[in-house]
Design an enzyme around this catalytic site. Sequence first.
Site, short mmCIF file in Angstrom:
data_model
loop_
_atom_site.label_atom_id
_atom_site.label_comp_id
_atom_site.label_asym_id
_atom_site.label_seq_id
_atom_site.Cartn_x
_atom_site.Cartn_y
_atom_site.Cartn_z
CB VAL A 1 4.59 1.00 4.30
CG1 VAL A 1 4.49 2.48 3.96
CG2 VAL A 1 3.67 0.64 5.46
CE LYS A 2 4.38 -0.23 -4.71
NZ LYS A 2 3.45 -0.40 -5.86
CG LEU A 3 7.95 4.32 2.47
CD1 LEU A 3 8.98 4.15 3.58
CD2 LEU A 3 7.11 5.57 2.73
CB VAL B 1 -0.90 0.03 1.26
CG1 VAL B 1 -1.87 1.19 1.20
CG2 VAL B 1 -1.63 -1.29 1.43
#
Length: 218
Positions: free
Chosen positions: A86-88, A60
Site C-alpha cells: 500500500v503506497k502512503l 497501489v
Amino acid sequence: MKIFLDTANIDEIRQGARLGAVHGVTTNPSLAAKEGIGAASAYKAAVQEIADIIDGPISVEVVSTDVEGMISEGRDIAEWIPNPWVKLPSTTEGLEAMATLTRDNIKVNQTLCFSVNQALLGAHCGATAVSPFVGRLDDIGHDGMQLVRDIVEIFRQYNLKTEVLAASLRHPLHCIQAAKVGADIATMPFSVFGQMLKHPLTDAGQARFLQDWNKASK
Ligand code: G3P
C-alpha cells in the site's frame, strides 16, 4: 538491485514479464489516470490483472488524504491481490495511517519521499519500502541520487530493514547510479527498462554476424 516497472499499462507489464527480469510493479494515481482508469473498481481490476502477470509486490496508492480514509483504503487494497504494497505519502496523515496498517502486518511503500528524515520516520513506522523520488529532486536542481545514497547509508548503519526503492528514475544512467549507491529496488518507466538493454554496438554486432554468416553460407 531488483527491477520494478513503474506503470499501470498492461501491455508494457506483459512485455517486461516476458524478459523475466521484472520483480514487481509500482503504480500511482497519475499512472492509472494515464491508462484511463478513473474509478476504484477499475484500478482494482487493473491491479488484479497486473498481479496475474507479475509474481512480486504490486504497489497501489491510496487517494484519501485523511488518516481514516487511508487506513480503510489500505485495508481494502490489502485484500485485492496476494502481494500488495500500500503506497502512503510522506505526510503526517500518511505516517499515522502507516503505523496502523503496519501493525496489522500490511506492507507499506512510503511514497513521495524527498528527505532522509522522512525516510527515517517511515522506517521506524514499519514501512516495507521507502521511495525517494530521484527525478523530481533533479528537476528542482537538487541531487536526487544523493538522497538515495544517504538513505542507504543510514539504513545500513542502523540495520533498518526497510528497503530503499529508487523511484522517479528517468533514464538508464539513473539505474546504474541507483545500483552503485546500493538501492534495493529501482522502479522505472517501461521506456527506461528498454533502454537498459539497448546498445548500438550490440545491434551493429548482431547485424554483422548475420551478414558474415549469410555471405559464407551462399
Ligand atoms: O515511482 C514514482 C514515479 O511514478 C514518479 O515518476 O517521473 O512522475 O517523477 P515521475
